[in-house]
Design a protein around this motif. Structure first.
Motif: not given
Lengths: 418, 418
Positions: B284, B290, B311, B316, B334, B341, B344
């Protein structure tokens, strides 16, 4: 996005090769040809196919020539089709979705809501519900209201005491909010005019055609009013705004609904006058009285809406503002629509001391209300508001006998799924 | 209604005798004259009075002559005033509401929200929040979406298992809904395109600047997509629509917020590419990754928004649609905004058997999902959707360090009132 035209747009494409997509609503096989009716969100489209066609509720994409045919829905049908199956059902619906009249009882419909609501007549009330909310917001936006989102988990069950759902909040007891009443009043101090569209929760142990454990409340509250009549004027705009958007919906034609007109000024009578007219003198109006008064308003004023004002203080919540000229009566009102109470509202108290006095007069301790009352300690203008139950409105408008027919997935004494 | 003009409209009435109404924001007494600043929902207005004037937070109605004065807010002030007091405060606010910078810490603000939020800078994020929701709805209404209202009380805690609030539902156990995920998917079968703006509940025992126990989720779901990219295109329209309405808000100027531009196509990179770029290969993305990716998107694409797609399936939910070409990766995405984030979403499975297989592959029993899965047994088109947390969006947009600054009455691990 799948490049497609909606069935309602098909007539605009006569002579062209286009793609539609949706569900097989119905198929009929004749000797040498099959008719396929495809359902999408805009309506139905007919496809003429030479051979075998997929079964009902198959998800399809059909490319063909939009060809004029006066007998097809919308005057156009698809010919020379290529049919692509996007997904096949693995189970038959609980009843035939293509029949014009719904051939199932309410419990069956509710148990199978995800598929049953595909029936155009069962989907229609929910489209009217969505249009109503859009109209409500548009009317209040125009009037300078601000939308708010208030907590649904609250620390105490103060507003009515009974009929609340208890929740375990990180090990502490808490409750689901029965209304945004206190929050919307407090926010008059911040935004002057607020509304909220959100769920409210009532643990009412009634199994009736008009009670839900969760419903959608359209709440509004506004400051700087002279009295309740200013609130009624805003409510009139809200209802007119709702009907303005509802009026354009195909669902209205489908259900054959006769929409009411909203008079420029909705007629209003005082509670005591309502008593005299009906010859009953109980401290609240009975359902029979409400029906009689509604018919009276149609007869006397040509209005399907009627305000009843001045309900006795004893029958209204403690935050209700009394009528300064007749203190036993309130500046509270109900709006009757087609024989039923649709909205409750009124002017509220706005002075801190008045709240303390009102609670004391009812023998209630002010302690549990401390957080609520604090807003009034900081200066609040004269204000009032109202709450309208969305499902009740929609059911009444479309003539549904049961409020559950206007609710996506109803929650009640017995029903917790789907 | 009290016949009044708003402070922001005062300049249009220069030379006329008009009435304003609001709260005394500030008063200053000089030797022979007092200045009164009146706050209403539109802004501030200055009143010049010869004698004594009411104290801060008094609710007043002032009638006077709108007189040009370049030094007054808006270039106009009220002279020769008659001041009527509508309500007096009985308690002083917890801090001076008239100071340009808020002289209080967050807990004080939250404890006194009904009065603290009167401060224009504290009210501003909530105005931006309301404008954002209006823009979200407008964008999706234009695209043919239908608004829905789904149950907040559900029978089982299936979606994530943990972190749900339990409730006593007429003596039966039930739970507060963590999201409208299953309901909005089912409604694709009815309306094709749906959205909901409503509360969701997370019993997350985290005490952080970005967790709330109740927040407002902006949910959308749509059918007849080719894959997740069609969902991303709709999300792009929704975000652009939100900013379109936000852009006109006075609150933006007040807070000095720099609004982002939404590119016609928001740049997107695949998860594996994001790993390569950042040189980290965990299953992740970390908060640091990010942030780095957001800066990269600004540098490389001039965009404050960045989609990360693909992803890993393992990260998920089971209803996520795999990438047909790389089955270990998903058609989930995302949306990153300013290092965080924000949204989603993704394409979902749409075939009944695929759901059974996906649950079996995760070693999960399909039993508890039976009601949910039933919708897929009746033919569902390829579809997908997304969820955007309103408070997180607003906080990020206005640069608030704590999500509670973008929430009317936050609920968290410790806070259950006001």
């Amino acid at each position: 996005m799948i490049s497609r035209v909606l069935s309602a747009e098909l007539a605009e494409h006569a002579g062209q090769r286009v793609t539609i997509a949706g569900w097989v609503h119905r198929r009929r096989r004749l000797k040498s040809v099959s008719f396929l009716v495809v359902r999408d969100r805009s309506g139905l489209a007919q496809v003429v196919a030479p051979g075998a066609v997929p079964g009902e509720e198959t998800v399809v994409q059909v490319t063909g020539v939009a060809t004029a045919n006066p007998q097809a829905p919308g005057g156009v049908e698809l010919t020379e089709p290529e049919i692509e199956v996007l997904a096949e059902p693995t189970e038959a619906p609980p009843f035939d979705l293509y029949r014009p009249v719904v051939p199932a009882a309410l419990p069956t419909i509710l148990d199978h809501a995800p598929v049953a609501l595909r029936h155009p007549r069962l989907r229609a009330p929910l489209e009217i519900s969505a249009a109503s909310v859009a109209g409500f917001r548009r009317a209040l936006d125009r009037l300078g209201f601000t939308e708010i989102h208030t907590p649904k988990i609250v620390a105490s069950a103060t507003e009515s005491g009974a009929n609340v759902f208890g929740i375990d909040y990180f090990g502490r007891p808490a409750y689901l909010a029965q209304s945004p009443q206190f929050y919307k009043q407090a926010m008059v101090g911040v935004f002057e005019r607020v509304y909220e569209v959100g769920p409210v929760f009532r643990a009412e142990p009634h199994d009736t055609v008009r009670h839900l454990a969760q419903y959608t409340s359209l709440d509004a509250e506004l400051g700087f009013v002279r009295d309740h009549r200013d609130v009624m004027a805003v409510l009139r705009e809200a209802v007119a705004g709702m009907l303005e958007v509802v009026r354009g919906q195909p669902a209205i034609d489908l259900l054959g609904v006769a929409l009411p007109e909203v008079p420029a000024e909705i007629p209003a009578i005082h509670f005591t006058q309502a008593q005299r007219l009906t010859g009953e003198f109980e401290p609240d109006l009975s359902p029979e009285q409400e029906r009689w008064l509604s018919e009276w308003a149609v007869r006397e004023h040509g209005s399907e809406f009627l305000f009843v004002t001045g309900y006795p203080m004893a029958k209204r919540p403690f935050y209700t503002h009394p009528d300064p000229l007749r203190p036993g009566y309130s500046n509270g009102f109900d709006l009757l629509f087609r024989g039923l109470e649709l909205v409750t509202g009124g002017q509220r108290l706005h002075r801190h001391q008045d709240y303390l006095d009102a609670l004391a007069a009812r023998g209630e301790d002010a302690g549990p209300y401390e957080g609520y009352l604090r807003a009034f300690a900081h200066g609040m203008p004269p204000h009032g508001g109202f709450a309208l139950g969305l499902e009740r409105w929609t059911a009444r408008l479309v003539g549904a006998a049961n409020i559950r027919q206007a609710t996506l997935f109803p929650r009640d004494l017995h029903r917790l799924s789907p």
